[in-house]
Design an enzyme around this catalytic site. Structure first.
Site, mmCIF file in Angstrom:
data_model
loop_
_atom_site.group_PDB
_atom_site.id
_atom_site.type_symbol
_atom_site.label_atom_id
_atom_site.label_comp_id
_atom_site.label_asym_id
_atom_site.label_seq_id
_atom_site.Cartn_x
_atom_site.Cartn_y
_atom_site.Cartn_z
ATOM 1 N N TYR A 6 40.190 -33.967 14.359
ATOM 2 C CA TYR A 6 39.773 -34.909 13.313
ATOM 3 C C TYR A 6 38.474 -35.670 13.611
ATOM 4 O O TYR A 6 38.090 -36.551 12.854
ATOM 5 C CB TYR A 6 40.902 -35.912 12.981
ATOM 6 C CG TYR A 6 41.488 -36.667 14.172
ATOM 7 C CD1 TYR A 6 40.858 -37.784 14.696
ATOM 8 C CD2 TYR A 6 42.690 -36.257 14.759
ATOM 9 C CE1 TYR A 6 41.394 -38.470 15.765
ATOM 10 C CE2 TYR A 6 43.238 -36.940 15.834
ATOM 11 C CZ TYR A 6 42.590 -38.042 16.337
ATOM 12 O OH TYR A 6 43.129 -38.722 17.409
ATOM 13 N N ARG B 180 38.032 -45.590 20.603
ATOM 14 C CA ARG B 180 39.143 -44.996 21.357
ATOM 15 C C ARG B 180 38.634 -43.662 21.899
ATOM 16 O O ARG B 180 38.616 -42.662 21.192
ATOM 17 C CB ARG B 180 40.330 -44.789 20.401
ATOM 18 C CG ARG B 180 41.652 -44.554 21.119
ATOM 19 C CD ARG B 180 42.683 -43.978 20.165
ATOM 20 N NE ARG B 180 42.361 -42.612 19.833
ATOM 21 C CZ ARG B 180 42.556 -42.036 18.633
ATOM 22 N NH1 ARG B 180 43.064 -42.721 17.644
ATOM 23 N NH2 ARG B 180 42.232 -40.773 18.432
ATOM 24 N N HIS C 125 44.877 -40.559 20.461
ATOM 25 C CA HIS C 125 45.727 -41.691 20.080
ATOM 26 C C HIS C 125 46.854 -41.850 21.101
ATOM 27 O O HIS C 125 47.146 -42.942 21.558
ATOM 28 C CB HIS C 125 46.311 -41.458 18.673
ATOM 29 C CG HIS C 125 47.404 -42.412 18.329
ATOM 30 N ND1 HIS C 125 47.172 -43.718 17.996
ATOM 31 C CD2 HIS C 125 48.754 -42.253 18.307
ATOM 32 C CE1 HIS C 125 48.331 -44.326 17.768
ATOM 33 N NE2 HIS C 125 49.297 -43.465 17.957
HETATM 34 C C1 LIG Z 1 54.523 -49.712 10.035
HETATM 35 C C2 LIG Z 1 54.083 -48.468 10.752
HETATM 36 N N1 LIG Z 1 53.481 -47.485 10.059
HETATM 37 C C3 LIG Z 1 53.080 -46.357 10.710
HETATM 38 C C4 LIG Z 1 53.323 -46.202 12.035
HETATM 39 C C5 LIG Z 1 52.850 -44.914 12.756
HETATM 40 N N2 LIG Z 1 51.738 -45.252 13.613
HETATM 41 C C6 LIG Z 1 51.872 -45.435 14.939
HETATM 42 S S1 LIG Z 1 50.434 -45.837 15.686
HETATM 43 C C7 LIG Z 1 49.595 -45.777 14.221
HETATM 44 C C8 LIG Z 1 48.109 -46.036 14.173
HETATM 45 C C9 LIG Z 1 47.778 -47.444 14.388
HETATM 46 O O1 LIG Z 1 46.380 -47.569 14.423
HETATM 47 P P1 LIG Z 1 45.674 -48.914 14.788
HETATM 48 O O2 LIG Z 1 46.410 -50.055 14.196
HETATM 49 O O3 LIG Z 1 44.252 -48.769 14.428
HETATM 50 O O4 LIG Z 1 45.846 -49.037 16.357
HETATM 51 P P2 LIG Z 1 45.427 -48.028 17.511
HETATM 52 O O5 LIG Z 1 46.577 -47.067 17.685
HETATM 53 O O6 LIG Z 1 44.179 -47.349 17.101
HETATM 54 O O7 LIG Z 1 45.247 -48.868 18.717
HETATM 55 C C10 LIG Z 1 50.436 -45.430 13.171
HETATM 56 C C11 LIG Z 1 49.996 -45.263 11.775
HETATM 57 C C12 LIG Z 1 53.986 -47.243 12.709
HETATM 58 N N3 LIG Z 1 54.236 -47.177 14.019
HETATM 59 N N4 LIG Z 1 54.341 -48.375 12.056
#
Ligand SMILES: Cc1ncc(C[n+]2csc(CCOP(=O)(O)OP(=O)(O)O)c2C)c(N)n1
Length: 370
Positions: free
Chosen positions: A272, A259, A263
């Site tokens: 980070y 990425r 985010h």
């Molecule tokens: C069940 C849940 N826990 C926490 C969150 C908060 N949250 C939003 S995006 C994210 C990170 C997700 O990372 P990843 O699955 O690696 O996908 P990326 O954003 O890197 O594409 C988190 C923890 C959420 N939306 N849903």
């Protein structure tokens, strides 16, 4: 463990493959490149809109264009897409109109869900592009259920679901993978390992070295693919789809990428991760890698690059201009499309707001049945 990893790959590290993969023509290759450019231009413009305060939120896919366009080109229109918030290029390639996507960002009166979703949470039933959910992992079980339905109906369609490395820690990932393998659901699990779940690096997310290895525990094939090599992504997805259509069940594809941006519009990655790490991955920009391949195939010129970029920018400007000129959704629409019928509690609230708007006394004041 070092945060900077070599890219384990099904193909080559420095250069994409030099042959045209089966299923693609030179015309397709150019279309793929154009779709990558459109995706990048879309991301850049949307971030600017957010920084200018014109939209409330944005989550970009900078650096992940090969994962999106490589998989999207392997799908057919009859197939079903359950993506996360980070695959705008998949929606665009599928045919979700750009105006529909931009209307979502502004939550205006023409937005399909009239502002009930966050920006970057697109939906388009007509194109089998299912409504995006913020809740990590939920799309995985939805895709498996849909794939099972397709199998029962014998309509030859597959479902694909996109989720991140963080998503592999969700309950829904485990339930979905288990159910799909047990039932041989025609489902493709596109795990976009961009190495971060917001600020959590993948090494802190899991005990395994290679996320694709998780497939073995469920009884399905799993492959780690160089997610910055669009042709490798295309080939792996195509093989997984053919396998699913033959009735041989699901596949886990770990698309290893990075990425390259934040985010979302709400975080600062310099808090980070190191600049050196990001620079390392920027040298593996999927668009630059594919451009190098197209140049060798004599399919790329500077003039064409300018033309497609200008075209993308003009399309975006037009869609944004229209979206911004549209009014906000009428407040009454707040109650639409939530339930298939309007429950009494909501009907009462709607009546109260109507009364308030017309200066009448509230009829249901003080009732909070929820
Ligand atoms: C069940 C849940 N826990 C926490 C969150 C908060 N949250 C939003 S995006 C994210 C990170 C997700 O990372 P990843 O699955 O690696 O996908 P990326 O954003 O890197 O594409 C988190 C923890 C959420 N939306 N849903």
């Amino acid at each position: 463990m070092s945060m900077i990893q070599e890219v384990p790959t099904m193909t080559t590290k420095e250069k994409p493959q030099r042959a045209i993969p089966e299923g693609l023509t030179p015309f397709d290759l150019k279309q793929m490149y154009e779709a990558m450019i459109m995706t990048r231009e879309y991301d850049e413009r949307c971030f600017k809109l957010q920084r200018q305060g014109r939209i409330g939120f944005y989550a970009g896919s900078f650096g992940e264009e090969a994962c999106q366009i490589g998989t999207a080109f392997a799908l057919e229109q009859k197939d079903w897409i359950f993506s996360s918030y980070r695959q705008p290029g998949v929606a665009m390639h599928r045919g979700v109109p750009l105006q529909t996507m931009v209307n979502n960002l502004f939550g205006n009166a023409e937005d399909i869900v009239q502002g009930k979703q966050m920006p970057v949470h697109y939906t388009h039933k007509a194109h089998h592009f299912l409504s995006i959910s913020s809740v990590i992992g939920t799309q995985v079980i939805q895709a498996v259920g849909c794939a099972m339905a397709a199998k029962v109906k014998k309509d030859d369609a597959v479902a694909i679901t996109y989720f991140g490395d963080g998503g592999t820690s969700s309950n829904d990932f485990h339930s979905g993978m288990n159910f799909a393998a047990a039932m041989k659901a025609p489902c493709i699990f596109a795990l976009v390992n961009n190495q971060y779940a917001i600020s959590i690096p993948v090494q802190k997310q899991t005990g395994v070295e290679v996320l694709a290895d998780k497939a073995k525990a469920y009884g399905m094939p799993g492959f780690q693919v160089d997610g910055n090599d669009i042709l490798a992504v295309y080939k792996a997805t195509r093989e997984a789809i053919l396998r699913a259509r033959r009735g041989e069940g699901p596949t886990l594809l770990e698309l290893k990428t990075y990425r390259a941006g934040p985010h979302s519009s709400s975080d600062d990655p310099s808090r980070y991760r190191s600049k050196e790490e990001t620079e390392y991955w920027l040298k593996r920009d999927p668009i630059a890698l594919f451009r190098e391949y197209l140049t060798e195939m004599e399919l790329w010129t500077e003039a064409w690059e300018t033309e497609i970029r200008e075209n993308a920018q003009a399309r975006l400007s037009e869609a944004i201009k229209i979206a911004e000129s549209l009014p906000q959704p009428a407040w009454e629409t707040l109650f639409d499309d939530v339930y298939s019928y309007v429950p009494q509690a909501l009907a009462d609230q709607k009546e109260d707001i109507l009364a308030h708007e017309s200066g009448l006394e509230l009829t249901n004041e003080g009732e909070f049945p929820l």
